[in-house]
Write an enzyme that holds these catalytic residues in place. Sequence first.
Site, PDB file in Angstrom:
ATOM      1  N   TYR A   1       0.902  -1.241  -0.154  1.00 45.39           N
ATOM      2  CA  TYR A   1       0.039   0.036   0.128  1.00 45.39           C
ATOM      3  C   TYR A   1       0.869   1.205   0.133  1.00 45.39           C
ATOM      4  O   TYR A   1       0.792   2.321  -0.625  1.00 45.39           O
ATOM      5  CB  TYR A   1      -1.046   0.096   1.307  1.00 45.39           C
ATOM      6  CG  TYR A   1      -1.630   1.318   1.609  1.00 45.39           C
ATOM      7  CD1 TYR A   1      -2.387   1.980   0.461  1.00 45.39           C
ATOM      8  CD2 TYR A   1      -1.195   2.112   2.599  1.00 45.39           C
ATOM      9  CE1 TYR A   1      -2.843   3.162   0.692  1.00 45.39           C
ATOM     10  CE2 TYR A   1      -1.543   3.435   2.580  1.00 45.39           C
ATOM     11  CZ  TYR A   1      -2.689   4.032   1.793  1.00 45.39           C
ATOM     12  OH  TYR A   1      -3.067   5.252   2.107  1.00 45.39           O
TER      13      TYR A   1
ATOM     14  N   SER B   1      -3.427  14.777   5.644  1.00 44.62           N
ATOM     15  CA  SER B   1      -4.378  14.329   4.676  1.00 44.62           C
ATOM     16  C   SER B   1      -5.962  14.276   5.175  1.00 44.62           C
ATOM     17  O   SER B   1      -6.195  14.244   6.390  1.00 44.62           O
ATOM     18  CB  SER B   1      -4.060  13.095   4.160  1.00 44.62           C
ATOM     19  OG  SER B   1      -5.040  12.393   3.519  1.00 44.62           O
TER      20      SER B   1
ATOM     21  N   TYR C   1      -9.378  16.895   0.064  1.00 44.15           N
ATOM     22  CA  TYR C   1     -10.175  16.466  -1.085  1.00 44.15           C
ATOM     23  C   TYR C   1     -11.399  16.989  -1.007  1.00 44.15           C
ATOM     24  O   TYR C   1     -12.122  16.971  -0.060  1.00 44.15           O
ATOM     25  CB  TYR C   1     -10.165  15.062  -1.205  1.00 44.15           C
ATOM     26  CG  TYR C   1      -8.878  14.164  -1.027  1.00 44.15           C
ATOM     27  CD1 TYR C   1      -8.234  14.047  -2.442  1.00 44.15           C
ATOM     28  CD2 TYR C   1      -8.484  13.232  -0.305  1.00 44.15           C
ATOM     29  CE1 TYR C   1      -7.103  13.358  -2.558  1.00 44.15           C
ATOM     30  CE2 TYR C   1      -7.220  12.438  -0.328  1.00 44.15           C
ATOM     31  CZ  TYR C   1      -6.647  12.468  -1.573  1.00 44.15           C
ATOM     32  OH  TYR C   1      -5.651  11.747  -1.765  1.00 44.15           O
TER      33      TYR C   1
ATOM     34  N   ARG D   1      -4.530   0.913  -8.078  1.00 47.79           N
ATOM     35  CA  ARG D   1      -3.360   0.468  -7.447  1.00 47.79           C
ATOM     36  C   ARG D   1      -3.191  -1.148  -7.385  1.00 47.79           C
ATOM     37  O   ARG D   1      -3.794  -1.584  -6.700  1.00 47.79           O
ATOM     38  CB  ARG D   1      -3.143   0.827  -5.969  1.00 47.79           C
ATOM     39  CG  ARG D   1      -3.499   2.256  -5.633  1.00 47.79           C
ATOM     40  CD  ARG D   1      -2.352   3.288  -5.400  1.00 47.79           C
ATOM     41  NE  ARG D   1      -2.838   4.433  -5.678  1.00 47.79           N
ATOM     42  CZ  ARG D   1      -3.485   5.162  -4.740  1.00 47.79           C
ATOM     43  NH1 ARG D   1      -3.972   4.730  -3.730  1.00 47.79           N
ATOM     44  NH2 ARG D   1      -3.922   6.654  -5.006  1.00 47.79           N
TER      45      ARG D   1
ATOM     46  N   LYS E   1      -2.583  21.258  -5.402  1.00 53.98           N
ATOM     47  CA  LYS E   1      -1.800  20.035  -5.671  1.00 53.98           C
ATOM     48  C   LYS E   1      -1.980  19.121  -6.735  1.00 53.98           C
ATOM     49  O   LYS E   1      -3.023  18.483  -6.780  1.00 53.98           O
ATOM     50  CB  LYS E   1      -1.735  19.152  -4.228  1.00 53.98           C
ATOM     51  CG  LYS E   1      -0.757  17.748  -4.208  1.00 53.98           C
ATOM     52  CD  LYS E   1      -0.937  17.347  -2.840  1.00 53.98           C
ATOM     53  CE  LYS E   1       0.294  16.131  -2.619  1.00 53.98           C
ATOM     54  NZ  LYS E   1      -0.341  14.886  -2.882  1.00 53.98           N
TER      55      LYS E   1
ATOM     56  N   HIS F   1       1.285  12.383  -7.364  1.00 55.85           N
ATOM     57  CA  HIS F   1       0.857  11.591  -6.282  1.00 55.85           C
ATOM     58  C   HIS F   1       1.833  10.536  -6.018  1.00 55.85           C
ATOM     59  O   HIS F   1       1.556   9.463  -5.764  1.00 55.85           O
ATOM     60  CB  HIS F   1      -0.546  10.866  -6.780  1.00 55.85           C
ATOM     61  CG  HIS F   1      -1.499  11.020  -5.473  1.00 55.85           C
ATOM     62  ND1 HIS F   1      -2.399  12.000  -5.217  1.00 55.85           N
ATOM     63  CD2 HIS F   1      -1.677  10.287  -4.185  1.00 55.85           C
ATOM     64  CE1 HIS F   1      -3.264  11.594  -4.231  1.00 55.85           C
ATOM     65  NE2 HIS F   1      -2.762  10.810  -3.606  1.00 55.85           N
TER      66      HIS F   1
ATOM     67  N   GLY G   1       6.773  11.750   0.504  1.00 61.01           N
ATOM     68  CA  GLY G   1       5.761  10.901   0.936  1.00 61.01           C
ATOM     69  C   GLY G   1       6.460   9.431   1.585  1.00 61.01           C
ATOM     70  O   GLY G   1       6.545   9.122   2.770  1.00 61.01           O
TER      71      GLY G   1
HETATM   72  C1  FNR Z   1      -0.032   9.540  -0.678  1.00 66.02           C
HETATM   73  N1  FNR Z   1      -0.189  10.644  -1.397  1.00 66.02           N
HETATM   74  C2  FNR Z   1      -1.317  11.282  -0.956  1.00 66.02           C
HETATM   75  N2  FNR Z   1      -1.786  12.723  -1.202  1.00 66.02           N
HETATM   76  C3  FNR Z   1      -2.568  13.307  -0.884  1.00 66.02           C
HETATM   77  O1  FNR Z   1      -2.852  14.361  -1.370  1.00 66.02           O
HETATM   78  N3  FNR Z   1      -3.515  12.412  -0.003  1.00 66.02           N
HETATM   79  C4  FNR Z   1      -3.370  11.532   0.385  1.00 66.02           C
HETATM   80  O2  FNR Z   1      -4.340  11.112   1.204  1.00 66.02           O
HETATM   81  C5  FNR Z   1      -2.187  10.644  -0.067  1.00 66.02           C
HETATM   82  N4  FNR Z   1      -2.173   9.424   0.533  1.00 66.02           N
HETATM   83  C6  FNR Z   1      -0.845   8.809   0.117  1.00 66.02           C
HETATM   84  C7  FNR Z   1      -0.738   7.602   0.842  1.00 66.02           C
HETATM   85  C8  FNR Z   1       0.422   6.732   0.526  1.00 66.02           C
HETATM   86  C9  FNR Z   1       0.554   5.694   1.101  1.00 66.02           C
HETATM   87  C10 FNR Z   1       1.454   7.637  -0.405  1.00 66.02           C
HETATM   88  C11 FNR Z   1       2.814   6.991  -0.646  1.00 66.02           C
HETATM   89  C12 FNR Z   1       0.956   8.587  -0.945  1.00 66.02           C
HETATM   90  C13 FNR Z   1       0.550  11.299  -2.238  1.00 66.02           C
HETATM   91  C14 FNR Z   1       1.551  12.066  -1.311  1.00 66.02           C
HETATM   92  O3  FNR Z   1       1.036  13.312  -0.825  1.00 66.02           O
HETATM   93  C15 FNR Z   1       2.813  12.500  -2.329  1.00 66.02           C
HETATM   94  O4  FNR Z   1       2.484  13.211  -3.407  1.00 66.02           O
HETATM   95  C16 FNR Z   1       3.577  11.380  -2.656  1.00 66.02           C
HETATM   96  O5  FNR Z   1       3.944  10.290  -1.835  1.00 66.02           O
HETATM   97  C17 FNR Z   1       5.166  11.895  -3.196  1.00 66.02           C
HETATM   98  O6  FNR Z   1       5.766  10.925  -3.900  1.00 66.02           O
HETATM   99  P1  FNR Z   1       7.025  10.093  -2.945  1.00 66.02           P
HETATM  100  O7  FNR Z   1       7.741  10.957  -2.051  1.00 66.02           O
HETATM  101  O8  FNR Z   1       6.204   9.144  -2.250  1.00 66.02           O
HETATM  102  O9  FNR Z   1       7.738   9.576  -4.008  1.00 66.02           O
END
Ligand code: FNR
Length: 416
Positions: free
Chosen positions: A45, A127, A150, A185, A270, A294, A348
């Site tokens: 996940y 979030s 969101y 996913r 974003k 994301h 993230g």
């Molecule tokens: C996310 N991301 C994300 N973004 C957002 O706006 N709301 C959210 O609830 C989530 N949830 C989420 C869960 C998980 C497990 C991951 C890995 C990512 C995206 C997050 O904000 C961000 O954009 C990315 O994780 C950046 O990329 P890297 O650093 O994971 O490569």
Amino acid sequence: MREIRELVRPRPPRLGRSAVLDRCHDVDDLRAAARRRLPRAVFDYVDGGADEEIALAANRDAFRRVRFSPRVLRDVSAPDLATHLFGTQIRAPLGLAPTGYTRMIHPGAEPAVARAATARGLPYALSTVATTALEDVAATGHTNLWFQLYVLKDRALTHALVGRAETAGFQVLEVALDTAVAGHRTRDVRNGLTIPPRLALSTLLDIGTRPGYWTSVLRGAPLTLANLQTARAPGQSGTVAVLNDLFDPAVTWDDIAELRARWPGALVLKGPLAPADVRRAVEVGADGVHLSNHGGRQLDRCVSPLHLLRPAREAAGDRLALVLDSGVRHGADIAAALALGADLCMIGRPYLYGAAVAGQAGVERAIDLLVTQLRRTLQLLGVTDLTELRKLGPELVTLPPPTGSHRPAEQEGGHV
Ligand code: FNR
């Protein structure tokens, strides 16, 4: 002789989680440690991306293709990493991006992440689908909290969330624009991931090999979408895709204008914004855009945000702050992004890997690794502060155009 005795003097061994963290020398090490700690479905996940994971791999590819041309003889004995964003001082140009369901990863959940961000003087974006109420995260006393929104089908609930974030003292509202529908996913679908993880036969087998995870999670608070308790939600559990059904695919710029009118603080948009959308962001009165795909979890094959930076800077000039995430795994990535026009990078997965290993201490370890790497990179680049890095950027950094080649995600860090 005394020096030699000091070197070989036996020290009390560090045990448990701290010892694991001590052995993590980069984000890949943290990822491997998280993988050993977490049940497969939970690790996937965090780690996985959408569909064929082409965007996930391309995010790393973009950073790996950056080349530096350093300057020399410029007294880099004390590089200054501090910066200002939206009127707040930040100790290094790094922030913690919003991520959902953190309690599934570690029982310390979002408050542990907020405390790590406080300790290191960095912003943390909470979030909408956090597992801790936003008021409880604000109660940690962190003074640079962002709330990631969101836009929900239920607009009254959406606006109530914005009001609560303002009352609780959040500084920045950032609206995610890349989630019209949930990304597919593939790993989650294959694993049948449910939130909370269900005690299916495979889960029971997993408990045998990962007792540490299961004892801490089963003892911890229940997993709920703490900010959406009043939502017309399909219960508090289900697959991730079912929960994402709350989000509204009909959002338009009018909704952003309405949020702009409601929110008195800094407003950030974003998503993977192309130059035309960056110009709309300026027109609607946003203060920043957060260039992000994301982390490759939404639109697969989406361009890597690193390639959007220069066009975004050209479109926005100095009228918007530019935040960037998706694929940042090393301090050198942060240096490259700043040289190409970013004001702040976010991470993230790297901090979630750290959280999985050791809660707050693990998040701090992830931050420390990246900041140490960034400092060293600036010194070797011959740069003394971030203003100079931005000014000399085009001279210091080359970013070749994307190749379009697909290196499977399996090769990232040699795992999976
Ligand atoms: C996310 N991301 C994300 N973004 C957002 O706006 N709301 C959210 O609830 C989530 N949830 C989420 C869960 C998980 C497990 C991951 C890995 C990512 C995206 C997050 O904000 C961000 O954009 C990315 O994780 C950046 O990329 P890297 O650093 O994971 O490569």
